[in-house]
Design a protein around this motif. Structure first.
Motif, mmCIF file in Angstrom:
data_model
loop_
_atom_site.group_PDB
_atom_site.id
_atom_site.type_symbol
_atom_site.label_atom_id
_atom_site.label_comp_id
_atom_site.label_asym_id
_atom_site.label_seq_id
_atom_site.Cartn_x
_atom_site.Cartn_y
_atom_site.Cartn_z
ATOM 1 N N TRP A 57 0.835 -1.203 0.000
ATOM 2 C CA TRP A 57 0.000 0.000 0.000
ATOM 3 C C TRP A 57 0.870 1.254 0.000
ATOM 4 O O TRP A 57 0.575 2.232 -0.692
ATOM 5 C CB TRP A 57 -0.913 -0.005 1.233
ATOM 6 C CG TRP A 57 -2.069 -0.958 1.131
ATOM 7 C CD1 TRP A 57 -2.667 -1.420 -0.004
ATOM 8 C CD2 TRP A 57 -2.765 -1.569 2.227
ATOM 9 N NE1 TRP A 57 -3.698 -2.277 0.307
ATOM 10 C CE2 TRP A 57 -3.784 -2.384 1.668
ATOM 11 C CE3 TRP A 57 -2.635 -1.505 3.613
ATOM 12 C CZ2 TRP A 57 -4.667 -3.127 2.465
ATOM 13 C CZ3 TRP A 57 -3.509 -2.241 4.403
ATOM 14 C CH2 TRP A 57 -4.507 -3.037 3.839
ATOM 15 N N HIS A 58 1.940 1.245 0.787
ATOM 16 C CA HIS A 58 2.800 2.419 0.914
ATOM 17 C C HIS A 58 3.534 2.714 -0.391
ATOM 18 O O HIS A 58 3.758 3.886 -0.746
ATOM 19 C CB HIS A 58 3.803 2.188 2.046
ATOM 20 C CG HIS A 58 4.571 3.395 2.454
ATOM 21 N ND1 HIS A 58 3.973 4.550 2.922
ATOM 22 C CD2 HIS A 58 5.917 3.632 2.480
ATOM 23 C CE1 HIS A 58 4.900 5.438 3.220
ATOM 24 N NE2 HIS A 58 6.090 4.917 2.951
ATOM 25 N N SER A 59 3.910 1.677 -1.119
ATOM 26 C CA SER A 59 4.623 1.885 -2.378
ATOM 27 C C SER A 59 3.692 2.413 -3.465
ATOM 28 O O SER A 59 4.122 3.142 -4.361
ATOM 29 C CB SER A 59 5.276 0.585 -2.840
ATOM 30 O OG SER A 59 4.302 -0.404 -3.126
ATOM 31 N N PRO A 62 2.055 6.922 -0.644
ATOM 32 C CA PRO A 62 2.529 6.953 0.740
ATOM 33 C C PRO A 62 1.389 6.958 1.760
ATOM 34 O O PRO A 62 0.383 7.668 1.602
ATOM 35 C CB PRO A 62 3.335 8.252 0.810
ATOM 36 C CG PRO A 62 3.781 8.491 -0.591
ATOM 37 C CD PRO A 62 2.656 8.005 -1.456
ATOM 38 N N LEU A 63 1.565 6.162 2.790
ATOM 39 C CA LEU A 63 0.614 6.137 3.901
ATOM 40 C C LEU A 63 0.825 7.375 4.767
ATOM 41 O O LEU A 63 1.954 7.807 4.993
ATOM 42 C CB LEU A 63 0.810 4.885 4.741
ATOM 43 C CG LEU A 63 0.553 3.544 4.054
ATOM 44 C CD1 LEU A 63 0.941 2.392 4.975
ATOM 45 C CD2 LEU A 63 -0.910 3.418 3.631
ATOM 46 N N VAL A 107 8.701 1.795 6.943
ATOM 47 C CA VAL A 107 7.537 2.568 6.490
ATOM 48 C C VAL A 107 7.637 3.936 7.155
ATOM 49 O O VAL A 107 7.426 4.066 8.368
ATOM 50 C CB VAL A 107 6.204 1.882 6.854
ATOM 51 C CG1 VAL A 107 5.031 2.675 6.270
ATOM 52 C CG2 VAL A 107 6.190 0.446 6.351
ATOM 53 N N CYS A 109 6.338 6.904 8.227
ATOM 54 C CA CYS A 109 5.147 7.704 8.549
ATOM 55 C C CYS A 109 4.895 7.576 10.045
ATOM 56 O O CYS A 109 5.415 6.670 10.700
ATOM 57 C CB CYS A 109 3.929 7.242 7.746
ATOM 58 S SG CYS A 109 3.323 5.601 8.166
#
Length: 304
Positions: A57-59, A62-63, A107, A109
Motif C-alpha cells: 500500500w505504501h509503495s 505513501p501512507l 515505512v 510515517c
C-alpha cells in the motif's frame, strides 16, 4: 468534550492483531477501502504477511499514518525496553514478539500502537456509541476478555494498561466451575471468555440453547464486572462487543437488571432507565477492532 473525527487523512492503514485472525485495512479518510485478512499463526509468518501488505500500500501511494491495535498484554511505555512488544501471553510463541517494530520498520510515517480494546474504545468514542461521553469502557468477549478504558477521551496507560479481564470478582451462588484462565483460574476471562464457555458447557457455546441454566451464572459474572467498572472509574458508558456479548440478545438486558438490583440503591445515577443508556452493545459491531486501529492511526497523525 464529545468525540469527534478530527483531522482527516488521505491514506490511513490500520492493523488489528487478533488471537485467531489479523486484519489490515486501508482507508480513504476514515472509510475502509481495502481489507487484508490472515490467520494469526506464528509471529514470524503473521507479521511478515501484514508488513508485506503495508509496504504494498505504501509503495502505491505513501501512507499518512499507521495504527496497530493488538492483543496483549503489551509494553506501551516508550522509555522501557521492548516498547511495542507483547509481554507474557498464553498464546504460544507470541511472548516477546516485537509487533510495532516488525510492522513499521521501513515505512516512513507516524504510527501508534495500543491494545485492541483501547483502540476499539477510541473508535467508539470517535464514531460509535461513545461519542457524547468522556469516560467509557469497551469490553470485548471472545477468545479472551479485554477491556479498553478512556478517561477524558484518552486511553488509560499507567504501569501498563488496564487488564480488566483478569479481575477476580464475586462468584454466582452455586457456580462451581473452576475457571479456565491459565494464570488466574476463575478471573472474569476464565469464567466467560470463549474457551471458558466451551469448558463450562462441554460443547461449542454457539450450540448451547438460551435456556441452559449456566447462562444465569454468566449473566451474574457480567453484572459483577459491570458493577466493578462503574464503581472503580464511574464510566458514563460500558460498551460490549465480541462474539459472546453480541450473539445472545438476552444477556445485556439481564446484566442491566442485575446491576441495578445490586447497585441502584447506592449509585444515584443508576436506574432501570439510565442503565439502558449506560450498558450497551458497541455500535461499530465487528468493525470496532479494525476501526480501532484506524483511530490509532488518526491519533498518531494528529500528534505528529
Amino acid at each position: 468534550m464529545a468525540g469527534s473525527a478530527g483531522v482527516t487523512a488521505t491514506r490511513l492503514a490500520g492493523v488489528e492483531l487478533g488471537g485467531t485472525k489479523s486484519i489490515a485495512v486501508l482507508t480513504d479518510g476514515t472509510t475502509i477501502g481495502e481489507r487484508f485478512v490472515v490467520p494469526t499463526t506464528t509471529p514470524q509468518e503473521t507479521l511478515a504477511r501484514l508488513k508485506a501488505q503495508l509496504l504494498a500500500w505504501h509503495s502505491h501511494a505513501p501512507l499518512s499514518a499507521i495504527g496497530i491495535a493488538s492483543f496483549g498484554p503489551l509494553q506501551l511505555a516508550p522509555e522501557r525496553p521492548g516498547f511495542g512488544s507483547i509481554l507474557a501471553t498464553p498464546k504460544p510463541h507470541w511472548s516477546g514478539a516485537a509487533v510495532a517494530r516488525a510492522l513499521t520498520d521501513s515505512v516512513d510515517c507516524p504510527w501508534r500502537i495500543d491494545t485492541d480494546v483501547n483502540g476499539a474504545a477510541l473508535a467508539e468514542y470517535r464514531w460509535g456509541a461513545g461519542r457524547d461521553c468522556d469516560t467509557l469502557c469497551y469490553v470485548t468477549i471472545g477468545t479472551g476478555l479485554g477491556g479498553g478504558l478512556l478517561i477524558g477521551g484518552r486511553a488509560v496507560h499507567g504501569a501498563m494498561h488496564p487488564e480488566i479481564g483478569h479481575l477476580r470478582l464475586r462468584r454466582a451462588p452455586g457456580d462451581d466451575f473452576a475457571g479456565a484462565c491459565p494464570f488466574h483460574g476463575d478471573c472474569i476471562e476464565g469464567l466467560i471468555a470463549g474457551p471458558a464457555l466451551a469448558a463450562r458447557f462441554g460443547a461449542d457455546p454457539a450450540t448451547v440453547p438460551d435456556d441452559h441454566p449456566a447462562w444465569r451464572h454468566i449473566a451474574f459474572d457480567l453484572a459483577e464486572l459491570t458493577g466493578a467498572i462503574l464503581l472503580a472509574v464511574s464510566a458514563e458508558r460500558i460498551l460490549f462487543g465480541g462474539s459472546v456479548a453480541l450473539s445472545r440478545s438476552f444477556l445485556l438486558p439481564e446484566v442491566r437488571r442485575l446491576t441495578v438490583a445490586r447497585l441502584g440503591a447506592y449509585l444515584p445515577f443508576l436506574t432501570a432507565e439510565t442503565a439502558a443508556e449506560i450498558i450497551l452493545s458497541a455500535a461499530l459491531g465487528p468493525d470496532a477492532g479494525p476501526m480501532g486501529a484506524v483511530a490509532l492511526a488518526l491519533a498518531a497523525l494528529e500528534s505528529a
